[in-house]
Scaffold this active site. Sequence first.
Site, mmCIF file in Angstrom:
data_model
loop_
_atom_site.group_PDB
_atom_site.id
_atom_site.type_symbol
_atom_site.label_atom_id
_atom_site.label_comp_id
_atom_site.label_asym_id
_atom_site.label_seq_id
_atom_site.Cartn_x
_atom_site.Cartn_y
_atom_site.Cartn_z
ATOM 1 N N GLU A 277 -70.541 -22.890 31.901
ATOM 2 C CA GLU A 277 -71.441 -23.157 30.761
ATOM 3 C C GLU A 277 -72.507 -22.053 30.695
ATOM 4 O O GLU A 277 -72.973 -21.583 31.746
ATOM 5 C CB GLU A 277 -72.110 -24.513 31.015
ATOM 6 C CG GLU A 277 -73.125 -24.957 29.992
ATOM 7 C CD GLU A 277 -73.784 -26.291 30.395
ATOM 8 O OE1 GLU A 277 -73.720 -26.678 31.583
ATOM 9 O OE2 GLU A 277 -74.359 -26.945 29.504
ATOM 10 N N LYS B 72 -71.545 -28.527 22.334
ATOM 11 C CA LYS B 72 -71.742 -29.648 23.278
ATOM 12 C C LYS B 72 -72.355 -30.857 22.570
ATOM 13 O O LYS B 72 -73.421 -30.770 21.955
ATOM 14 C CB LYS B 72 -72.645 -29.175 24.416
ATOM 15 C CG LYS B 72 -72.817 -30.163 25.561
ATOM 16 C CD LYS B 72 -73.640 -29.495 26.682
ATOM 17 C CE LYS B 72 -73.742 -30.360 27.922
ATOM 18 N NZ LYS B 72 -74.518 -29.672 28.990
ATOM 19 N N CYS C 55 -69.784 -29.395 30.476
ATOM 20 C CA CYS C 55 -70.582 -29.984 31.559
ATOM 21 C C CYS C 55 -70.810 -31.491 31.393
ATOM 22 O O CYS C 55 -69.893 -32.272 31.562
ATOM 23 C CB CYS C 55 -71.879 -29.206 31.726
ATOM 24 S SG CYS C 55 -72.528 -29.356 33.406
HETATM 25 C C1 ACM Z 1 -75.180 -30.084 32.500
HETATM 26 O O1 ACM Z 1 -74.728 -30.621 31.496
HETATM 27 N N1 ACM Z 1 -75.407 -28.788 32.534
HETATM 28 C C2 ACM Z 1 -75.461 -30.856 33.710
#
Ligand code: ACM
Length: 269
Positions: free
Chosen positions: A38, A109, A142
Site C-alpha cells: 500500500e 480503498k 490493507c
Molecule cells: C492499513 O489499512 N494500512 C492498516
Amino acid sequence: MKIGYIQYNPRFGAVDENINRAAVFIRSVSADILVLPELSTTGYLITSLDEIEELAEEIPGGKTTEALAGLARERSCFIVAGLAERSGGNLYNSAVLVGPEGYIAHYRKLHLFYEEKRWFTPGDKEFSVHDLGIAKVGIMVCFDWYFPESMRILALKGAHLVCHPSSLVLPFCQDAMKIRCLENRVYAVTANRTGSEMRGGKRFDYTGMSQITAPGGEILHRAERDKDAAIVVDVDIKKAENKAVNRYNDLFADRRPEFYGLITKEYRF
Ligand code: ACM
C-alpha cells in the site's frame, strides 16, 4: 502460473527512489502477477494534507503508474501496487493494476484506517474483478481485509486471486487471511511493507510477513518480518473455481442470502 509479492521499506516522500527500489526487486523475479505494498511509492505515515496532496498522482498518467506499466511491459507480467491518487480535487488511497499493454484499472480503498480518514476520501467505486486471461483478479487494500464483505464480494464476482497491497501495523491480518481464503476458496497475495516510520511525533512499526495464501487456507509463503524480499510461487489458479467442501456442500451454492439482508443495509446505532 506464478504469483508473488515485493516486500520492502519505502522511504517517505522519496517517490523516485522508491520506484527504483521496487524496480530492482521486480526485475529480480520471473512472475505472472506481482503485488507491491500500500502507498508503495510515497510511504504510509502521512502528517499533513499538504504533503500528500503534493505526492499524490493521477491514475493513469502519473509517474508511478507509468513506471510500473513500463516494468510490466519489460517483464511481461501484471503488477498491482498501492499509491496515493489525486482526482477531481479528492485524494484516494488507491491501487493500480497494470500489464504488458499498460494501465488496466485501479481501485480506491473503501475502508480507510485510522488517520487515513483525515487525508483520503473513501473509495467511491464497487469492488471489481478483472479478467487478465491467465486469471481473474480482484483488488483490496490493507484494512479492507477486516471487512469480510470485501473478499466475499470479490469471490462472488469470480476472482481467483485477491491482490492485497498493505501497510499493516496490527498483528491479525496474516492469520486472518487463512480464513478469508478458506471461506471464499480464493488465492490471496498480501504484500506488506517492512520497517518503521517516525514522523510528526508518531511512529508506526510495520509487520512485514507478506503472505501468499491458497484456497484451502494453506500459507504457501510467508515472509520474515524485517527482511525485504521478492517471492514468487507457482499455483494452480483453477483450484479457486472449486467451492465444494464435500459432495454435499458448496460454499457458494449453500449460501442463504435471503437471510443475510442486514449485511447489505447501513448499520444504525
Ligand atoms: C492499513 O489499512 N494500512 C492498516
